[in-house]
Design a protein around this motif. Sequence first.
Motif, PDB file in Angstrom:
ATOM      1  N   PHE A 186      66.784  91.568  64.156  1.00  0.00           N
ATOM      2  CA  PHE A 186      65.395  91.250  64.511  1.00  0.00           C
ATOM      3  C   PHE A 186      64.433  91.464  63.351  1.00  0.00           C
ATOM      4  N   VAL A 187      64.760  92.379  62.451  1.00  0.00           N
ATOM      5  CA  VAL A 187      63.849  92.602  61.321  1.00  0.00           C
ATOM      6  C   VAL A 187      64.269  91.800  60.087  1.00  0.00           C
ATOM      7  N   GLY A 188      65.462  91.195  60.144  1.00  0.00           N
ATOM      8  CA  GLY A 188      65.964  90.443  59.005  1.00  0.00           C
ATOM      9  C   GLY A 188      65.444  89.026  58.954  1.00  0.00           C
ATOM     10  N   PRO A 189      65.970  88.236  58.013  1.00  0.00           N
ATOM     11  CA  PRO A 189      65.454  86.880  57.817  1.00  0.00           C
ATOM     12  C   PRO A 189      65.942  85.870  58.842  1.00  0.00           C
ATOM     13  N   GLY A 190      66.989  86.214  59.628  1.00  0.00           N
ATOM     14  CA  GLY A 190      67.545  85.269  60.588  1.00  0.00           C
ATOM     15  C   GLY A 190      68.317  84.176  59.875  1.00  0.00           C
ATOM     16  N   GLY A 191      68.570  83.094  60.582  1.00  0.00           N
ATOM     17  CA  GLY A 191      69.295  81.978  59.988  1.00  0.00           C
ATOM     18  C   GLY A 191      70.789  82.055  60.219  1.00  0.00           C
ATOM     19  N   GLU A 192      71.497  81.137  59.568  1.00  0.00           N
ATOM     20  CA  GLU A 192      72.937  81.008  59.791  1.00  0.00           C
ATOM     21  C   GLU A 192      73.731  82.165  59.183  1.00  0.00           C
ATOM     22  N   GLN A 193      73.155  82.882  58.239  1.00  0.00           N
ATOM     23  CA  GLN A 193      73.846  84.009  57.608  1.00  0.00           C
ATOM     24  C   GLN A 193      72.980  85.266  57.706  1.00  0.00           C
ATOM     25  N   ALA A 194      72.519  85.506  58.916  1.00  0.00           N
ATOM     26  CA  ALA A 194      71.540  86.571  59.145  1.00  0.00           C
ATOM     27  C   ALA A 194      72.093  87.963  58.875  1.00  0.00           C
ATOM     28  N   PHE A 195      73.413  88.142  59.018  1.00  0.00           N
ATOM     29  CA  PHE A 195      73.993  89.475  58.865  1.00  0.00           C
ATOM     30  C   PHE A 195      74.643  89.700  57.507  1.00  0.00           C
ATOM     31  N   LEU A 196      74.593  88.710  56.614  1.00  0.00           N
ATOM     32  CA  LEU A 196      75.154  88.919  55.288  1.00  0.00           C
ATOM     33  C   LEU A 196      74.418  90.052  54.580  1.00  0.00           C
ATOM     34  N   ILE A 197      75.170  90.901  53.900  1.00  0.00           N
ATOM     35  CA  ILE A 197      74.547  92.005  53.168  1.00  0.00           C
ATOM     36  C   ILE A 197      73.550  91.461  52.144  1.00  0.00           C
ATOM     37  N   ASP A 198      73.900  90.359  51.496  1.00  0.00           N
ATOM     38  CA  ASP A 198      72.985  89.764  50.523  1.00  0.00           C
ATOM     39  C   ASP A 198      71.680  89.323  51.180  1.00  0.00           C
ATOM     40  N   SER A 199      71.766  88.822  52.413  1.00  0.00           N
ATOM     41  CA  SER A 199      70.559  88.368  53.112  1.00  0.00           C
ATOM     42  C   SER A 199      69.672  89.537  53.518  1.00  0.00           C
ATOM     43  N   LEU A 200      70.282  90.692  53.752  1.00  0.00           N
ATOM     44  CA  LEU A 200      69.533  91.853  54.248  1.00  0.00           C
ATOM     45  C   LEU A 200      69.071  92.783  53.131  1.00  0.00           C
ATOM     46  N   THR A 201      69.534  92.529  51.905  1.00  0.00           N
ATOM     47  CA  THR A 201      69.132  93.369  50.775  1.00  0.00           C
ATOM     48  C   THR A 201      67.709  93.012  50.345  1.00  0.00           C
ATOM     49  N   GLY A 202      66.896  94.039  50.134  1.00  0.00           N
ATOM     50  CA  GLY A 202      65.536  93.812  49.654  1.00  0.00           C
ATOM     51  C   GLY A 202      64.522  93.532  50.741  1.00  0.00           C
ATOM     52  N   LEU A 203      64.869  93.790  51.996  1.00  0.00           N
ATOM     53  CA  LEU A 203      63.914  93.582  53.082  1.00  0.00           C
ATOM     54  C   LEU A 203      62.729  94.533  52.949  1.00  0.00           C
ATOM     55  N   GLU A 204      61.542  94.022  53.242  1.00  0.00           N
ATOM     56  CA  GLU A 204      60.344  94.867  53.270  1.00  0.00           C
ATOM     57  C   GLU A 204      60.209  95.438  54.680  1.00  0.00           C
ATOM     58  N   LEU A 205      60.616  96.691  54.845  1.00  0.00           N
ATOM     59  CA  LEU A 205      60.598  97.320  56.161  1.00  0.00           C
ATOM     60  C   LEU A 205      59.531  98.402  56.202  1.00  0.00           C
ATOM     61  N   ALA A 206      58.970  98.597  57.388  1.00  0.00           N
ATOM     62  CA  ALA A 206      58.056  99.719  57.580  1.00  0.00           C
ATOM     63  C   ALA A 206      58.827 101.016  57.343  1.00  0.00           C
ATOM     64  N   PRO A 207      58.210 102.015  56.735  1.00  0.00           N
ATOM     65  CA  PRO A 207      58.932 103.257  56.408  1.00  0.00           C
ATOM     66  C   PRO A 207      59.645 103.884  57.594  1.00  0.00           C
ATOM     67  N   VAL A 208      58.998 103.934  58.748  1.00  0.00           N
ATOM     68  CA  VAL A 208      59.630 104.553  59.924  1.00  0.00           C
ATOM     69  C   VAL A 208      60.845 103.745  60.355  1.00  0.00           C
ATOM     70  N   THR A 209      60.703 102.425  60.361  1.00  0.00           N
ATOM     71  CA  THR A 209      61.825 101.559  60.752  1.00  0.00           C
ATOM     72  C   THR A 209      63.008 101.751  59.813  1.00  0.00           C
ATOM     73  N   GLU A 210      62.737 101.736  58.521  1.00  0.00           N
ATOM     74  CA  GLU A 210      63.820 101.878  57.547  1.00  0.00           C
ATOM     75  C   GLU A 210      64.515 103.231  57.690  1.00  0.00           C
ATOM     76  N   ARG A 211      63.738 104.261  57.919  1.00  0.00           N
ATOM     77  CA  ARG A 211      64.339 105.592  58.042  1.00  0.00           C
ATOM     78  C   ARG A 211      65.204 105.709  59.295  1.00  0.00           C
ATOM     79  N   LEU A 212      64.745 105.135  60.393  1.00  0.00           N
ATOM     80  CA  LEU A 212      65.541 105.175  61.620  1.00  0.00           C
ATOM     81  C   LEU A 212      66.847 104.399  61.442  1.00  0.00           C
ATOM     82  N   LEU A 213      66.768 103.248  60.798  1.00  0.00           N
ATOM     83  CA  LEU A 213      67.978 102.456  60.563  1.00  0.00           C
ATOM     84  C   LEU A 213      68.937 103.210  59.635  1.00  0.00           C
ATOM     85  N   PHE A 214      68.400 103.827  58.602  1.00  0.00           N
ATOM     86  CA  PHE A 214      69.236 104.604  57.692  1.00  0.00           C
ATOM     87  C   PHE A 214      69.954 105.727  58.435  1.00  0.00           C
ATOM     88  N   VAL A 215      69.213 106.465  59.240  1.00  0.00           N
ATOM     89  CA  VAL A 215      69.804 107.597  59.962  1.00  0.00           C
ATOM     90  C   VAL A 215      70.931 107.126  60.867  1.00  0.00           C
TER      91      VAL A 215
END
Length: 493
Positions: A186-215
């Motif tokens: 839901f926070v990624g770019p979507g599309g046909e390769q939405a779950f590719l690591i390359d597609s998800l690298t460099g996302l601009e995430l809110a600090p709280v969101t990124e920290r929760l995902l990291f944990v």
Amino acid sequence: MPLLTILVALPALGGLLLLTVPGLRARAREFALGVTVLELAGVVALLVGFDLSAAGDIQFAETYAWIPQIGASWALGVNGIGLSLIVLAAVLTPLVLVAGWKLPDEPARAARYVGLILVSQAFMVGIFAARDVLLFYVLFEAMLIPLYFLIGSFGGEQRRYAAVKFLIYSLAGGLIMLVAVVALYFVGPGGEQAFLIDSLTGLELAPVTERLLFVAFFIAFAIKAPMVPVHTWLPTVAENARAGTTALLVAVLDKIGTFGMITLCLVLFPNASRWAAPVVVGFAVLSVIYGALLAIGQDNMLRLVSFTSVSHFGIMILGIFAFQQTSVEGAALYMFNHGLSTAGLFLLVGFLIERHGTPSVTAYGGLQKAVPVLAGTFLIVGLSALSLPGLSPFVSEIMVLVGAWSAVPVAVIISVLGVVLAALYILLMYQKLFTGPTPEAMAGTAELSLRERVAIWPLIALMLLLGFVPALAIQYLTEPVAAVLAIAQGVGA
């Protein structure tokens, strides 16, 4: 040629055939060994075809639509880090089969055991090559199936309890990670390769969101690693599973935890990784010291070796979250070298238990006079586990400690105590097992057989080779580590 897909499919197909075709049961060991030798040949081809000048790039890449409605792909590829762990799996699996050749069970159970080993190998290759986060998660969870049956069906009296404990810990971590995987969609770019690591690298995430995902990701990997305080499943499994099962689990499969920290946590959540680093380093140091102290106090050899691994994984995690080129390279190299030494220790302990039926250290003594080759082999592998110079783990450990010094000097000073304690728990175990007068019950102990030497001595050869020429392995790791750190240190800095 889709070489990585073939390397996943070959052991998976071999394992399924052994589990479902009764006619193969009489020659199950030979069939399984043949499959692992073919797999090793394929991995050698992978190694030969790998372009070292671009070790940080994804090579042998394959991407096929898997679930296009949500952008999931069957996407495989390796850089130097993933390749090193696939090589480790390919080397250890046939040696574990050779070490456990004298299975005492009837043909149907023997076929089930080696079939599950092959299926586990397929998951090893798939996980270390996965480039799609959802695919990584699916393989991460599906891997629990063969391991659950390997632990619960083959081993000691409490094997079912150990299997359930392993499953509960692993499932808990995996389900937490699943929440984060779904959130990435839901926070990624979507599309046909939405779950590719390359597609998800460099996302601009809110600090709280990124920290929760990291944990969420980190908890799953910390359980797998295993890291204090979520490590307690490991000694229970080690005590009750077959030695070969535990050797593969700790030497290869548990590296999924540290591999995931490097290739997913640091890459997908760089800001959160730096935010969490002080706490993670603190728990890593705790793992180093706590694991070493508990290892010293163990009488059960299997539990002792498992606690040494808790300590060693702490050093790896310290190196990763120090965010230094040398320390992360050392941690990545330690993943490979630790696999050699720990697999060797578990297999040698298994040989002793086969001879005398007990894992209790105090039940032995004076074996050096009765079985000098076994004693000498055990000493070399044990010295490798305590990182003696000239053997491969030393290079890894010194790289982590020296590399991390500039970032976390206090953590390094405390962790050095764990290195000192390693000499205690290894040398004390050797002293109790092999020195002193030989009890009458031990006088007739059988020497290492040719089969057992074939299972152990290649590991010693690799320890010596990489101990004196570590650049053979380091050259595969420098560029991918630099690429990871460029992301982990550069985003939001």
